[in-house]
Design an enzyme around this catalytic site. Structure first.
Site, PDB file in Angstrom:
ATOM      1  N   ARG A  85       8.593  10.439 -11.297  1.00 45.04           N
ATOM      2  CA  ARG A  85       9.352  10.265 -12.533  1.00 45.04           C
ATOM      3  C   ARG A  85       8.687  10.983 -13.711  1.00 45.04           C
ATOM      4  O   ARG A  85       9.352  11.555 -14.568  1.00 45.04           O
ATOM      5  CB  ARG A  85       9.478   8.762 -12.844  1.00 45.04           C
ATOM      6  N   LYS A 124       6.556 -12.455   1.548  1.00 43.25           N
ATOM      7  CA  LYS A 124       5.126 -12.418   1.882  1.00 43.25           C
ATOM      8  C   LYS A 124       4.299 -12.084   0.648  1.00 43.25           C
ATOM      9  O   LYS A 124       3.140 -12.520   0.531  1.00 43.25           O
ATOM     10  CB  LYS A 124       4.867 -11.437   3.027  1.00 43.25           C
TER      11      LYS A 124
END
Length: 321
Positions: free
Chosen positions: A30, A186
């Site tokens: 980006r 998780k």
């Protein structure tokens, strides 16, 4: 197949390095300045220091170059993925889009594949997830991941063949929901384990958190019709075991910082903190009891201390396993 990776963080860079063993890969960053520096130095000094980026990886900040690929791995943080997909939907139509982030969007309470399907319905959506660290993948250390795609026998099998390398082994699944949930939850449990160890509660307490956290993963998985076997596989228990026990895990380190009262680097992406809020909202909608996820959401927001969190969990009614 032209392959590109959108997102030049640690994981995106690691994937690009590994996939370069199969042929040319485009890595989109980006930040234009970061892309220029990486292209010059062939190192991602900010995110994956010490790992050389081969010449087979073309580094760019030009979206038009990224969109030349027909298969794009989306290594964009989960909380930014939805807006990125909406902004670029017209350019992504008909492509194979493989989500490589782990989380549940706070605005929509959707996982990465569901976000792809909502914003780019003509695309083939898949999920790459499982027990892995970017540095291990970049160093070509043996790694096994789950590739989840609704059309496992067709598009999924094609992606499995194209994205596997001699050291990156992909196991195919059609259980997209289970893969999304395992990867997202998780991280939440890893934060809880980090808090546990940082606050000095001990290894036995961490084992209990992992076990009861896994029970919460299975609980919400059942409510959303995930395949139980998915959550006991690589994308569920496998990823949980790795993330909850290693200092290389950003989510675990974030939990450690909460437990020790130390400041955590705000520039480091911690998917589990945002996901804890999302999954708590989702649990309320589903009328589910997920106490560890709720405690992690409160800890991440700084509204409770580790000691209060422990007391909250220990004060819950005794019941059968």
């Amino acid at each position: 197949m032209k392959i590109a990776v959108a997102g030049a963080g640690a994981f995106g860079t690691g994937l690009a390095i590994a996939l370069a063993a199969n042929g040319p890969v485009t890595l989109w960053a980006r930040d234009a300045n970061a892309a220029t520096e990486m292209a010059k130095s062939r190192v991602n000094a900010a995110r994956l220091y010490g790992q050389q980026i081969p010449q087979q990886v073309k580094i760019t900040s030009d979206l038009d170059v990224l969109f030349e690929a027909d298969t794009i791995l989306l290594a964009i943080p989960a909380q930014r993925l939805g807006s990125w997909l909406e902004t670029n939907a017209a350019h992504l139509a008909g492509k194979r889009l493989v989500a490589c982030c782990k989380g549940i969007d706070q605005k929509t309470l959707r996982g990465p594949v569901a976000l792809i399907e909502k914003s780019v319905p003509s695309a083939t959506a898949a999920m790459l997830t499982g027990p892995s660290f970017a540095a291990d993948i970049a160093r070509n250390l043996p790694t096994a991941l789950t590739l989840a795609c609704r059309d496992a026998d067709g598009d999924g099998a094609y992606l499995q063949e194209c994205l596997s390398t001699p050291t990156l082994r992909l196991y195919l699944s059609n259980d997209v929901i289970g893969a999304e949930l395992g990867g997202a939850l998780k991280n939440v449990i890893a934060i809880a384990c980090g808090v546990c160890m940082g606050a000095g509660f001990g290894e036995s307490a961490r084992a209990a958190v992992i076990t009861r956290g896994f029970a919460e993963m299975r609980r919400i998985g059942s409510a959303l019709n995930a395949n139980p076997e998915t959550l006991t596989g690589l994308s569920g228990f496998g990823d949980l075991a790795l993330t909850c026990t290693s200092d290389a895990s950003r989510n675990y380190r974030f939990g450690l910082s909460i437990g020790t009262g130390e400041t955590f680097d705000p520039s480091t992406t911690v998917e589990g903190a945002a996901t804890a809020v999302s999954v708590t909202k989702l649990a309320e909608n589903l009328n589910l009891d997920l106490p560890i996820c709720k405690v992690v959401a409160d800890l991440s927001a700084g509204s409770i201390t580790p000691e209060i969190a422990l007391a909250t969990l220990l004060s819950r009614p005794l019941r059968k396993e």
